[in-house]
Write a protein that holds these residues in place. Structure first.
Motif, PDB file in Angstrom:
ATOM      1  N   LEU A 159      31.917   5.559  -1.116  1.00 30.97           N
ATOM      2  CA  LEU A 159      32.319   4.160  -1.306  1.00 30.97           C
ATOM      3  C   LEU A 159      32.210   3.373  -0.005  1.00 30.97           C
ATOM      4  O   LEU A 159      31.772   2.218  -0.005  1.00 30.97           O
ATOM      5  N   ARG A 160      32.567   3.989   1.108  1.00 33.83           N
ATOM      6  CA  ARG A 160      32.445   3.288   2.393  1.00 33.83           C
ATOM      7  C   ARG A 160      30.998   2.874   2.649  1.00 33.83           C
ATOM      8  O   ARG A 160      30.729   1.732   3.067  1.00 33.83           O
ATOM      9  N   HIS A 161      30.065   3.790   2.391  1.00 34.36           N
ATOM     10  CA  HIS A 161      28.655   3.471   2.638  1.00 34.36           C
ATOM     11  C   HIS A 161      28.187   2.327   1.748  1.00 34.36           C
ATOM     12  O   HIS A 161      27.479   1.418   2.214  1.00 34.36           O
ATOM     13  N   LEU A 162      28.598   2.343   0.502  1.00 28.44           N
ATOM     14  CA  LEU A 162      28.199   1.271  -0.410  1.00 28.44           C
ATOM     15  C   LEU A 162      28.798  -0.069   0.017  1.00 28.44           C
ATOM     16  O   LEU A 162      28.110  -1.093   0.025  1.00 28.44           O
ATOM     17  N   ILE A 163      30.073  -0.063   0.380  1.00 28.50           N
ATOM     18  CA  ILE A 163      30.732  -1.308   0.801  1.00 28.50           C
ATOM     19  C   ILE A 163      30.056  -1.885   2.039  1.00 28.50           C
ATOM     20  O   ILE A 163      29.881  -3.111   2.158  1.00 28.50           O
ATOM     21  N   GLU A 164      29.666  -1.017   2.965  1.00 26.28           N
ATOM     22  CA  GLU A 164      29.077  -1.490   4.220  1.00 26.28           C
ATOM     23  C   GLU A 164      27.618  -1.925   4.066  1.00 26.28           C
ATOM     24  O   GLU A 164      27.039  -2.469   5.011  1.00 26.28           O
ATOM     25  N   HIS A 165      27.040  -1.722   2.878  1.00 25.28           N
ATOM     26  CA  HIS A 165      25.659  -2.139   2.630  1.00 25.28           C
ATOM     27  C   HIS A 165      25.571  -2.877   1.287  1.00 25.28           C
ATOM     28  O   HIS A 165      24.900  -2.431   0.352  1.00 25.28           O
ATOM     29  N   PRO A 166      26.278  -3.996   1.166  1.00 27.93           N
ATOM     30  CA  PRO A 166      26.288  -4.714  -0.119  1.00 27.93           C
ATOM     31  C   PRO A 166      24.892  -5.207  -0.497  1.00 27.93           C
ATOM     32  O   PRO A 166      24.118  -5.648   0.351  1.00 27.93           O
ATOM     33  N   GLY A 167      24.568  -5.082  -1.770  1.00 22.81           N
ATOM     34  CA  GLY A 167      23.293  -5.569  -2.274  1.00 22.81           C
ATOM     35  C   GLY A 167      22.133  -4.616  -2.109  1.00 22.81           C
ATOM     36  O   GLY A 167      21.056  -4.847  -2.660  1.00 22.81           O
ATOM     37  N   GLU A 206      38.510  -7.140 -13.690  1.00 18.86           N
ATOM     38  CA  GLU A 206      37.612  -8.179 -14.196  1.00 18.86           C
ATOM     39  C   GLU A 206      36.269  -8.202 -13.483  1.00 18.86           C
ATOM     40  O   GLU A 206      35.419  -9.041 -13.792  1.00 18.86           O
ATOM     41  N   LYS A 207      36.080  -7.321 -12.524  1.00 16.60           N
ATOM     42  CA  LYS A 207      34.867  -7.398 -11.701  1.00 16.60           C
ATOM     43  C   LYS A 207      33.971  -6.182 -11.904  1.00 16.60           C
ATOM     44  O   LYS A 207      34.452  -5.063 -12.001  1.00 16.60           O
ATOM     45  N   ARG A 208      32.669  -6.426 -11.937  1.00 17.16           N
ATOM     46  CA  ARG A 208      31.689  -5.348 -11.863  1.00 17.16           C
ATOM     47  C   ARG A 208      31.341  -5.153 -10.389  1.00 17.16           C
ATOM     48  O   ARG A 208      31.017  -6.115  -9.691  1.00 17.16           O
ATOM     49  N   ILE A 209      31.393  -3.924  -9.920  1.00 19.05           N
ATOM     50  CA  ILE A 209      31.255  -3.684  -8.479  1.00 19.05           C
ATOM     51  C   ILE A 209      30.105  -2.737  -8.164  1.00 19.05           C
ATOM     52  O   ILE A 209      29.249  -3.050  -7.340  1.00 19.05           O
ATOM     53  N   ILE A 210      30.075  -1.571  -8.781  1.00 15.15           N
ATOM     54  CA  ILE A 210      28.998  -0.606  -8.541  1.00 15.15           C
ATOM     55  C   ILE A 210      28.043  -0.662  -9.728  1.00 15.15           C
ATOM     56  O   ILE A 210      28.406  -0.332 -10.853  1.00 15.15           O
ATOM     57  N   HIS A 211      26.824  -1.099  -9.469  1.00 14.94           N
ATOM     58  CA  HIS A 211      25.857  -1.363 -10.529  1.00 14.94           C
ATOM     59  C   HIS A 211      24.811  -0.255 -10.602  1.00 14.94           C
ATOM     60  O   HIS A 211      24.314   0.206  -9.569  1.00 14.94           O
ATOM     61  N   TYR A 265      21.863   3.089  -7.347  1.00 16.38           N
ATOM     62  CA  TYR A 265      23.094   2.286  -7.453  1.00 16.38           C
ATOM     63  C   TYR A 265      23.138   1.217  -6.365  1.00 16.38           C
ATOM     64  O   TYR A 265      22.597   1.383  -5.267  1.00 16.38           O
ATOM     65  N   ARG A 266      23.817   0.107  -6.703  1.00 14.50           N
ATOM     66  CA  ARG A 266      23.996  -0.996  -5.769  1.00 14.50           C
ATOM     67  C   ARG A 266      25.451  -1.452  -5.813  1.00 14.50           C
ATOM     68  O   ARG A 266      26.048  -1.523  -6.874  1.00 14.50           O
ATOM     69  N   PHE A 267      26.003  -1.769  -4.637  1.00 19.26           N
ATOM     70  CA  PHE A 267      27.365  -2.294  -4.542  1.00 19.26           C
ATOM     71  C   PHE A 267      27.289  -3.816  -4.391  1.00 19.26           C
ATOM     72  O   PHE A 267      26.690  -4.328  -3.438  1.00 19.26           O
ATOM     73  N   GLU A 268      27.884  -4.523  -5.330  1.00 27.19           N
ATOM     74  CA  GLU A 268      27.870  -5.989  -5.262  1.00 27.19           C
ATOM     75  C   GLU A 268      28.899  -6.542  -6.226  1.00 27.19           C
ATOM     76  O   GLU A 268      28.970  -6.133  -7.393  1.00 27.19           O
TER      77      GLU A 268
END
Length: 230
Positions: free
Chosen positions: A164-172, A213-218, A225-228
């Motif tokens: 999760l840290r890696h995904l958060i630090e590289h949004p999109g 209410e939010k979509r986060i990991i797509h 996968y993408r974090f956004e």
């Protein structure tokens, strides 16, 4: 003079294996303590500090999976599961339960000690963090291996934290499953891509508790996968 060695709790009912693992860990510079029953673990942890737990699944006095869940509810101590169960479904179930690593018996004692070193080294070399702020949607504290969402701490395993840290630090950014496996495990082990899907499923469930209410990991079909935030 104080003893600053890391303490490894070995929960294993095979006496010969337990003794050998004890000796290998001691030789590697760790302090080791061995228990042979599942129902002895939580009382011991209530009185002592463990820096890592090596947990057999087939134990007298309780089920190893249930014990792993109980430990994880109360602590983020790293857990390495060891078992004769070799099916992929069992390994995935172990990781979903909260284990940080899974080793099938029979295993090399040197390899087990190497895995212990890898996990503890990750903790020791975590970079210093900036103070968390409750105003931040996601606040990462590498030193504590903690991620907060709107000020609420997520209940993460160490593998989930790294992912999760890696995904958060590289949004999109879209990451393939192979790339994410390399982030999660830096010892080049052979792990099924389904392992990533299992961890992503767990992360989505945990994030939904605080951001329903939010979509986060797509999921990106055929890519990864993408974090956004959406």
């Amino acid at each position: 003079m104080s003893d600053s060695r890391k303490t490894i709790l070995v929960v294993e009912d095979e006496q010969k294996l337990s003794q050998l693992l004890f000796e290998y860990l001691q030789a590697a510079g760790y302090r080791a303590h061995c228990l042979s029953r599942a129902d002895a673990v939580m009382p011991w942890l209530a009185e002592h500090r463990a820096d890592l737990v090596i947990l057999d699944l087939m134990l007298p006095g309780g089920d190893g999976m249930d014990l792993c869940r109980e430990i994880r509810r109360q602590s983020q101590v790293p857990i390495i599961m060891s078992t004769a169960r070799v099916e992929e479904a069992d390994r995935l179930r172990g990781l979903e339960t909260g284990a940080d690593d899974y080793v099938c018996k029979p295993y090399s004692l040197r390899e087990m000690v190497a895995r212990v070193k890898v996990i503890l080294r990750r903790m020791e070399h975590a970079p210093p963090s900036s103070p968390n702020t409750e105003e931040a949607l996601f606040a990462i504290d590498p030193a504590r291996m903690s991620i907060r969402v709107n000020g609420q701490a997520l209940d993460l395993t160490r593998v989930e934290f790294r992912l999760l840290r890696h995904l958060i630090e590289h949004p999109g950014v879209v990451f393939s499953r192979d790339a994410l496996l390399n982030i999660m495990y830096d010892d080049y082990r052979l792990v099924s891509e389904r392992t990533i899907d299992s961890h992503i499923k767990n992360l989505r469930r945990k994030l939904s508790l605080y951001l329903p209410e939010k979509r986060i990991i797509h999921s990106i079909y055929g890519a990864g996968y993408r974090f956004e935030l959406e």
